[in-house]
Structure formats: structure tokens, C-alpha cells
Write a protein that holds these residues in place. Sequence first.
Motif, PDB file in Angstrom:
ATOM      1  N   TYR A  27       0.837  -1.198   0.000  1.00 52.08           N
ATOM      2  CA  TYR A  27       0.000   0.000   0.000  1.00 52.08           C
ATOM      3  C   TYR A  27       0.882   1.262   0.000  1.00 52.08           C
ATOM      4  O   TYR A  27       0.673   2.190   0.745  1.00 52.08           O
ATOM      5  CB  TYR A  27      -0.956  -0.012   1.201  1.00 52.08           C
ATOM      6  N   GLY A  28       1.905   1.230  -0.819  1.00 54.74           N
ATOM      7  CA  GLY A  28       2.804   2.379  -0.955  1.00 54.74           C
ATOM      8  C   GLY A  28       4.122   2.235  -0.233  1.00 54.74           C
ATOM      9  O   GLY A  28       5.111   2.881  -0.583  1.00 54.74           O
ATOM     10  N   LEU A  29       4.154   1.392   0.811  1.00 51.68           N
ATOM     11  CA  LEU A  29       5.397   1.255   1.581  1.00 51.68           C
ATOM     12  C   LEU A  29       6.311   0.223   0.927  1.00 51.68           C
ATOM     13  O   LEU A  29       5.859  -0.827   0.477  1.00 51.68           O
ATOM     14  CB  LEU A  29       5.093   0.834   3.025  1.00 51.68           C
ATOM     15  N   ASP A  30       7.605   0.539   0.946  1.00 50.15           N
ATOM     16  CA  ASP A  30       8.555  -0.313   0.218  1.00 50.15           C
ATOM     17  C   ASP A  30       9.559  -0.973   1.142  1.00 50.15           C
ATOM     18  O   ASP A  30       9.774  -0.565   2.282  1.00 50.15           O
ATOM     19  CB  ASP A  30       9.336   0.525  -0.790  1.00 50.15           C
ATOM     20  N   TYR A  31      10.193  -1.985   0.583  1.00 55.82           N
ATOM     21  CA  TYR A  31      11.464  -2.461   1.133  1.00 55.82           C
ATOM     22  C   TYR A  31      12.424  -2.484  -0.041  1.00 55.82           C
ATOM     23  O   TYR A  31      12.193  -3.205  -1.026  1.00 55.82           O
ATOM     24  CB  TYR A  31      11.333  -3.859   1.750  1.00 55.82           C
ATOM     25  N   ASP A  32      13.475  -1.656   0.048  1.00 55.42           N
ATOM     26  CA  ASP A  32      14.450  -1.547  -1.030  1.00 55.42           C
ATOM     27  C   ASP A  32      13.768  -1.234  -2.369  1.00 55.42           C
ATOM     28  O   ASP A  32      14.137  -1.765  -3.405  1.00 55.42           O
ATOM     29  CB  ASP A  32      15.268  -2.845  -1.128  1.00 55.42           C
TER      30      ASP A  32
END
Length: 192
Positions: free
Chosen positions: A161-166
Motif C-alpha cells: 500500500y505504498g510502503l517499500d522495502y528496497d
Amino acid sequence: MQQDIDRILITSRQIADRVGELAAELAGKYAPAGEEQSGELTIVAILSGSLIFLADLIRRLPMRMRIALVTVSSYPGTSTESRGARLFEQITADVAGRDVLIVDDILDTGGTLRAVRAELARRQPRSIRTCVLLRKPGKAPPDVPADFVGFDIDNYFVVGYGLDYDGLYRNLPDIAVLRPELYTSGPGGDRA
Ligand code: 5GP
Ligand code: MG
């Protein structure tokens, strides 16, 4: 992508319901029923993590608004521990005398909101409030309040929902935790 998920914390359905409730709270604050339109709201959204939340939230808000975008990063690359907020672009919106609502994806240590808030406060807005989709417990100091909060979550590093990891997983519709072996930094990691 689905195979990288350990578990879903908040489903897209739960998010949609809560975003609707948040929009109603915000409308009650900035555009109370029966009151004459009192100017415009200026939303300052913190990219990139808030982009989907922003898009969903603003389409459920009834008031006139302008939107300014600011890029802040505190979790470069594969880090899952904040490295301190860095403002990448100066805010150019003219906010003097205006009601400003800062929108971010998640309140963790508060460094991001503090940096953006301080930058905006220097320009004498009429009011500054903050709205975050997620809030982690305990870490944010009291001088960085979140006036509107979607969900309080436990202390996980979440994606989706928009949040990333790398840079990845922003397009997941749910908010999820990745399989632990995918996180290569932070405590116990080898790239911290
Ligand atoms: P703070 O500055 O409050 O420590 O952290 C806020 C920023 O860090 C958020 O805007 C978000 O970009 C990032 N962040 C904090 N926690 C998480 C998390 O669990 N997952 C992701 N993807 N980003 C996070
Ligand atoms: Mg962010």
C-alpha cells in the motif's frame, strides 16, 4: 511477489474502510457541515511511501485543496532502521496563513514529521496538523503528534500500500510483513 509475504497485517478492505473513516474525521475538522467554506486545505504529502494513501484519501475528501509533494528518505536501500530523515526537495508551496495537513504513510521515530513540520512552521501557516496511515508504538516523542491516525501497529517493518522495502512491494494492495530471510539489514542482518 505474493510468495515473499510472511503475513498480511491489514487487508486492502480494512484499509479502504479506515481511509473512509479518516476522511470523515478530516472533513469534520476542516469542512464542518453547515459552515461556510473556510478557505482551502493545503496537503503536504511525504513521498514516496504515502502515494497510494494520498491518492485514496484525497478522493474521499470534499473540501477545496491544493497538494504539495515533498520527498524525504530515512530508510535508504535495504535498511529497516531509520537513518535520520533527509529532506530531498525544499517545499515550494506558499503555506502562509493556510491550513496545512501533512500526510505520511507511517509514524515511527518521528524524525520525518519533525523535519517537515519544522520546515513548514517557519512559513507561518494558520495551522499544521498531521495525518498518518500507520503509527508504531512508543518511539515517537511527544513533540511530534499525529492528529489523525489510521492504524496503530506493532513494531514490524511493513510493506505494501505504498510502503517499500528496497524500492519493492509498493504495489501490494495489503499491508504485510515479509518473510524474515528477505530482510538483509537491521538487527541480525548482514548489511546493517
Ligand atoms: P520516522 O521518521 O517516523 O522514523 O519514520 C517515518 C518514515 O520511515 C516513513 O515515512 C516511512 O517512509 C519509513 N518507515 C518507517 N517504518 C517503516 C516500515 O515499517 N516500513 C516501511 N516500508 N517504511 C517505514
Ligand atoms: Mg516516508
